[in-house]
Design an enzyme around this catalytic site. Sequence first.
Site, short mmCIF file in Angstrom:
data_model
loop_
_atom_site.label_atom_id
_atom_site.label_comp_id
_atom_site.label_asym_id
_atom_site.label_seq_id
_atom_site.Cartn_x
_atom_site.Cartn_y
_atom_site.Cartn_z
N ARG A 121 0.83 -1.20 0.00
CA ARG A 121 0.00 0.00 0.00
C ARG A 121 0.87 1.26 0.00
NH1 ARG A 121 -3.48 -0.87 4.37
NH2 ARG A 121 -2.19 0.34 5.80
N LYS A 122 1.98 1.23 0.73
CA LYS A 122 2.84 2.40 0.77
C LYS A 122 3.53 2.62 -0.58
CE LYS A 122 1.40 3.15 4.72
NZ LYS A 122 2.04 2.73 5.93
N GLN A 152 -8.57 2.59 9.60
CA GLN A 152 -8.68 3.85 10.32
C GLN A 152 -9.23 4.94 9.42
OE1 GLN A 152 -5.87 2.14 9.72
NE2 GLN A 152 -4.06 3.45 9.56
N TRP A 154 -8.61 8.11 8.69
CA TRP A 154 -7.81 8.92 7.75
C TRP A 154 -7.24 8.08 6.62
CZ3 TRP A 154 -6.72 8.89 13.05
CH2 TRP A 154 -5.71 7.99 13.47
N GLU A 158 -7.35 8.92 2.70
CA GLU A 158 -6.11 8.98 1.91
C GLU A 158 -6.21 8.10 0.67
OE1 GLU A 158 -3.41 9.61 5.93
OE2 GLU A 158 -3.22 7.76 4.77
N ASP A 304 -2.82 1.59 20.94
CA ASP A 304 -1.62 2.16 21.55
C ASP A 304 -1.97 3.19 22.62
OD1 ASP A 304 1.08 2.41 21.89
OD2 ASP A 304 1.46 3.51 20.04
N ARG A 502 3.76 4.80 7.93
CA ARG A 502 4.93 3.95 8.09
C ARG A 502 5.59 3.70 6.73
NH1 ARG A 502 1.85 -0.49 11.91
NH2 ARG A 502 0.21 -0.09 10.40
#
Length: 532
Positions: A121-122, A152, A154, A158, A304, A502
């Site tokens: 994906r990145k 998530q 955002w 995106e 987290d 990431r």
Amino acid sequence: MITSSLLSRPGRTAPAGSAALRCRDRLAQRVADQVGPDGLVKAPCASRVLESSLLLRLLTVEGYAPHVRERLTRYLRNRLEHRPPDAIQGAVARAALGERLPGGCFAERALASFDHFTADRKRLMFTTLLAELGVTVFPRTRPEAFTARGQQSWLQAEMAALKIMTAYGTGTTGLLTERDWFLLAPAVRPGPVWEGNHFARLLALLALRKNPAHRGAVRRTLEAVTADLRPDGGLPFITGMDIFATAIAGLALTGPAACAHAGHRPVRCGTGPLPAAMADALATRQNPDGGFAFTPGVRQSDVDDTSYTVEFLRVAGPYRHRSAIAAAERYLLAVRNPDGGFPTFARGTPSEIAMTAAAVNALAPNPAHRTVVDEALAFLTRRRQPDGILERSWSRNVTNAVFRTTLACAAAGPGAPPGLSRAAGTTKRQATRYLASVQNLDGGWGHHPGDASDPISTAYAVIALSRDGGHPTALARALDHLVRAQRPDGGYRSRPDQAGPRPLLYDVPALADVCVLLGLAHAVGPTARPRV
């Protein structure tokens, strides 16, 4: 120097008056001074090249705010010359500045070594962005590649923005749906940046401007975007991490060792007016789903932040905050995956080592969750590697996942099945043995073996070593390193470890102080109550 024999057992503190104690107390006062009237640690995000480049591109194609474009240009040129970013951000910056770049290999080359479930994906994300900037051609891919349902908030926006850019770039706009445009609507709503995420908003604006129906809203929003520039002329990735930093700082100030679930004798719990106010501030920022986000105003909860906050609330006010703790526990249980592990944001997405360990540390003190904790520990022990390396994910150093897993493995107490207790013990010993074997000559650790030492990576290692007790010499050397690295103002500067998207690093300077304080609190005990 710290006498290593005094640190040979978890929870054992260094002698009063030692350099480590003085270092801890100076740092604790500095952290306390960063708590605002609202009870939260102020933790703004610093400018980053990626967002600054995308904003420059957006202002350039819109012919908007030439004075802001000049500020962004100066910021980017200064960064490229004096503090070059990673290859991906460097390519985006040079393209935004109008420089010619050869081909579109930068994203592929930089991401080639990124071993993570999000890597594909990145690659798609940054290849598409470079194409939008005119560096390469748009990827020919199916619309399904941009799907992010259940992810998530955002990320859904995106990926919709990238899909729209690609559709316009390849002449396939007929594949776009009303939902694609709907997902971008929050980017142009009045008020603070949606979900505190400048990167997501910029991608949305770059996509929305392609549709004449949205051009007016885009231009109106640009005024708000440019108002968010930092004094250095750049734009940050996110607004800040006030909730995240406050939870960690609260644990450090109250004494994480005092509430460890590993059966260690409590050192001290420094609760008082300041930690109580911090806990109250966090409890009032709980999201409707029971979870917590990284900063106020963000509705997307995550494992987290929720885990750190639960740990702190248990220390600072277990009765006062019992309802918030219970709701947060329900949130964590709801996102747990069938494999026993925990993802970051949503059930059904891959479980992660650091997030699973975080959830264990949050849930283990409640006996009602014994089965859940055991299944999570089983997940962690299955995922351990022979060399002790666990994971590099939201934190790009190897020591983050190690310290969280080391703490989690201590939860395999008398109530755990014998086989699981043995496996957890092996995992903990293997991880800390690995840390000791890759410690730098100066006593610290970097993101990866061979990297220069930095305070955050070293502090994480200190936590792991202090809870294991098997490497007193390595721990003593690490504490000496942190003492030497302390600045005259009592604080720290560190290479950042947080990543997003990431593997791109972003800097929240306040995290250096709170993370080092957490490490020192684990190693030498919590401080006396700082002045307020």
